[in-house]
Design a protein around this motif. Structure first.
Motif, PDB file in Angstrom:
ATOM      1  N   ILE A 126      62.199 -10.797  40.616  1.00 54.15           N
ATOM      2  CA  ILE A 126      63.435 -10.377  39.959  1.00 54.15           C
ATOM      3  C   ILE A 126      63.965  -9.077  40.564  1.00 54.15           C
ATOM      4  O   ILE A 126      63.321  -8.036  40.519  1.00 54.15           O
ATOM      5  CB  ILE A 126      63.209 -10.234  38.443  1.00 54.15           C
ATOM      6  N   LYS A 127      65.144  -9.165  41.134  1.00 51.66           N
ATOM      7  CA  LYS A 127      65.721  -8.072  41.919  1.00 51.66           C
ATOM      8  C   LYS A 127      65.951  -6.798  41.104  1.00 51.66           C
ATOM      9  O   LYS A 127      65.640  -5.693  41.546  1.00 51.66           O
ATOM     10  CB  LYS A 127      67.035  -8.533  42.547  1.00 51.66           C
ATOM     11  N   ARG A 128      66.479  -6.918  39.928  1.00 55.87           N
ATOM     12  CA  ARG A 128      66.786  -5.741  39.111  1.00 55.87           C
ATOM     13  C   ARG A 128      65.544  -4.913  38.840  1.00 55.87           C
ATOM     14  O   ARG A 128      65.557  -3.687  38.934  1.00 55.87           O
ATOM     15  CB  ARG A 128      67.429  -6.182  37.795  1.00 55.87           C
ATOM     16  N   ILE A 129      64.427  -5.571  38.522  1.00 54.06           N
ATOM     17  CA  ILE A 129      63.173  -4.877  38.224  1.00 54.06           C
ATOM     18  C   ILE A 129      62.677  -4.134  39.460  1.00 54.06           C
ATOM     19  O   ILE A 129      62.301  -2.966  39.386  1.00 54.06           O
ATOM     20  CB  ILE A 129      62.090  -5.881  37.766  1.00 54.06           C
ATOM     21  N   ILE A 130      62.704  -4.811  40.594  1.00 48.02           N
ATOM     22  CA  ILE A 130      62.219  -4.220  41.836  1.00 48.02           C
ATOM     23  C   ILE A 130      63.042  -3.001  42.212  1.00 48.02           C
ATOM     24  O   ILE A 130      62.511  -1.933  42.508  1.00 48.02           O
ATOM     25  CB  ILE A 130      62.252  -5.258  42.988  1.00 48.02           C
ATOM     26  N   LEU A 131      64.362  -3.130  42.207  1.00 42.94           N
ATOM     27  CA  LEU A 131      65.218  -2.017  42.599  1.00 42.94           C
ATOM     28  C   LEU A 131      65.119  -0.862  41.613  1.00 42.94           C
ATOM     29  O   LEU A 131      65.199   0.304  41.996  1.00 42.94           O
ATOM     30  CB  LEU A 131      66.662  -2.478  42.770  1.00 42.94           C
ATOM     31  N   LYS A 132      64.914  -1.163  40.355  1.00 41.87           N
ATOM     32  CA  LYS A 132      64.751  -0.107  39.355  1.00 41.87           C
ATOM     33  C   LYS A 132      63.458   0.676  39.616  1.00 41.87           C
ATOM     34  O   LYS A 132      63.447   1.904  39.561  1.00 41.87           O
ATOM     35  CB  LYS A 132      64.726  -0.728  37.952  1.00 41.87           C
ATOM     36  N   MET A 133      62.380  -0.033  39.912  1.00 43.29           N
ATOM     37  CA  MET A 133      61.109   0.630  40.211  1.00 43.29           C
ATOM     38  C   MET A 133      61.222   1.475  41.480  1.00 43.29           C
ATOM     39  O   MET A 133      60.767   2.623  41.514  1.00 43.29           O
ATOM     40  CB  MET A 133      59.991  -0.397  40.370  1.00 43.29           C
ATOM     41  N   LEU A 134      61.834   0.917  42.512  1.00 44.52           N
ATOM     42  CA  LEU A 134      62.010   1.660  43.763  1.00 44.52           C
ATOM     43  C   LEU A 134      62.869   2.900  43.544  1.00 44.52           C
ATOM     44  O   LEU A 134      62.567   3.979  44.060  1.00 44.52           O
ATOM     45  CB  LEU A 134      62.656   0.774  44.829  1.00 44.52           C
ATOM     46  N   GLY A 135      63.927   2.757  42.779  1.00 45.86           N
ATOM     47  CA  GLY A 135      64.814   3.887  42.513  1.00 45.86           C
ATOM     48  C   GLY A 135      64.113   5.010  41.777  1.00 45.86           C
ATOM     49  O   GLY A 135      64.300   6.191  42.076  1.00 45.86           O
ATOM     50  N   ARG A 136      63.276   4.651  40.805  1.00 44.06           N
ATOM     51  CA  ARG A 136      62.536   5.664  40.047  1.00 44.06           C
ATOM     52  C   ARG A 136      61.586   6.428  40.965  1.00 44.06           C
ATOM     53  O   ARG A 136      61.531   7.659  40.938  1.00 44.06           O
ATOM     54  CB  ARG A 136      61.767   5.015  38.899  1.00 44.06           C
ATOM     55  N   VAL A 137      60.859   5.704  41.802  1.00 47.10           N
ATOM     56  CA  VAL A 137      59.922   6.347  42.736  1.00 47.10           C
ATOM     57  C   VAL A 137      60.670   7.227  43.731  1.00 47.10           C
ATOM     58  O   VAL A 137      60.261   8.356  44.013  1.00 47.10           O
ATOM     59  CB  VAL A 137      59.071   5.293  43.477  1.00 47.10           C
ATOM     60  N   TRP A 138      61.789   6.725  44.249  1.00 50.10           N
ATOM     61  CA  TRP A 138      62.589   7.477  45.218  1.00 50.10           C
ATOM     62  C   TRP A 138      63.044   8.800  44.609  1.00 50.10           C
ATOM     63  O   TRP A 138      62.922   9.860  45.210  1.00 50.10           O
ATOM     64  CB  TRP A 138      63.777   6.615  45.643  1.00 50.10           C
ATOM     65  N   LYS A 139      63.539   8.744  43.376  1.00 52.66           N
ATOM     66  CA  LYS A 139      64.038   9.938  42.701  1.00 52.66           C
ATOM     67  C   LYS A 139      62.896  10.915  42.407  1.00 52.66           C
ATOM     68  O   LYS A 139      63.015  12.120  42.652  1.00 52.66           O
ATOM     69  CB  LYS A 139      64.743   9.527  41.412  1.00 52.66           C
ATOM     70  N   GLU A 140      61.781  10.417  41.891  1.00 49.30           N
ATOM     71  CA  GLU A 140      60.639  11.282  41.576  1.00 49.30           C
ATOM     72  C   GLU A 140      60.060  11.914  42.833  1.00 49.30           C
ATOM     73  O   GLU A 140      59.667  13.088  42.825  1.00 49.30           O
ATOM     74  CB  GLU A 140      59.556  10.483  40.851  1.00 49.30           C
ATOM     75  N   THR A 141      60.019  11.164  43.922  1.00 48.02           N
ATOM     76  CA  THR A 141      59.482  11.680  45.174  1.00 48.02           C
ATOM     77  C   THR A 141      60.366  12.792  45.724  1.00 48.02           C
ATOM     78  O   THR A 141      59.874  13.803  46.212  1.00 48.02           O
ATOM     79  CB  THR A 141      59.325  10.548  46.206  1.00 48.02           C
ATOM     80  N   LYS A 142      61.683  12.622  45.624  1.00 49.62           N
ATOM     81  CA  LYS A 142      62.595  13.674  46.067  1.00 49.62           C
ATOM     82  C   LYS A 142      62.392  14.944  45.247  1.00 49.62           C
ATOM     83  O   LYS A 142      62.403  16.049  45.789  1.00 49.62           O
ATOM     84  CB  LYS A 142      64.053  13.209  45.943  1.00 49.62           C
ATOM     85  N   ASN A 143      62.179  14.794  43.961  1.00 48.43           N
ATOM     86  CA  ASN A 143      61.969  15.950  43.092  1.00 48.43           C
ATOM     87  C   ASN A 143      60.676  16.680  43.467  1.00 48.43           C
ATOM     88  O   ASN A 143      60.651  17.901  43.607  1.00 48.43           O
ATOM     89  CB  ASN A 143      61.939  15.504  41.629  1.00 48.43           C
ATOM     90  N   LYS A 144      59.595  15.920  43.656  1.00 48.31           N
ATOM     91  CA  LYS A 144      58.317  16.518  44.055  1.00 48.31           C
ATOM     92  C   LYS A 144      58.438  17.195  45.413  1.00 48.31           C
ATOM     93  O   LYS A 144      57.899  18.277  45.626  1.00 48.31           O
ATOM     94  CB  LYS A 144      57.219  15.458  44.103  1.00 48.31           C
TER      95      LYS A 144
END
Length: 164
Positions: free
Chosen positions: A70-88
């Motif tokens: 399911i595309k929405r779930i995958i992109l949501k998970m990737l987006g969360r990690v991308w954002k958290e990684t940028k913050n760290k």
């Protein structure tokens, strides 16, 4: 990354979803780990975007790695990690005691100098600082925090239903 996604003996991992279409079970932990590796890969998802929805390559990476999940779930998970990684990345690599030029010279491995400069300019802009201040204020008003560890609330809820 493809090697990380391949399972031993070419076996497939079947991902279960609850009624709200959230991944549950131990398999969702495997998916989360893979998304963590992929979402923090700056060669796939550059840091020089303000918003995950503007990352142009995300659909290409999804099509390459998802295999019909399911595309929405995958992109949501990737987006969360991308954002958290940028913050760290900002909090671990940026030193407010140094000048902007000195911070740019201390560019982390795997990130190009022009992307790092763009990222630091963005993070140090007045607009972004105001947004961060407002978000911190809003988080301080939360009555409850998620203390379930690495498992999502969907996984914890699914386990409760199974065991009780």
């Amino acid at each position: 990354m493809k090697e990380a996604i391949k399972s031993p003996n070419e076996r497939k991992i079947v991902l279960r979803f609850n009624s709200a279409l959230q991944p549950v079970g131990d398999e969702s932990g495997i998916l989360s780990g893979v998304m963590g590796l992929l979402g923090s890969d700056y060669t796939k998802f550059p840091i020089c975007e303000k918003d995950w929805r503007k990352v142009r390559i995300r659909d290409k990476v999804y099509n390459e790695y998802s295999r019909g999940i399911i595309k929405r779930i995958i992109l949501k998970m990737l987006g969360r990690v991308w954002k958290e990684t940028k913050n760290k990345l900002y909090h671990h690599c940026y030193d407010s005691e140094l000048s902007l030029e000195e911070n740019i010279e201390n560019c982390p491995l795997g990130i190009t100098a022009d992307h790092w400069r763009w990222f630091l300019d963005y993070r140090n802009s007045e607009e972004t600082k105001e947004k961060c201040k407002k978000n911190a204020e809003n988080r301080s008003k939360q009555l409850y925090t998620h203390t379930g560890g690495l498992k999502s609330l969907a996984r914890l809820g699914e386990e409760e239903v199974i065991y009780f």
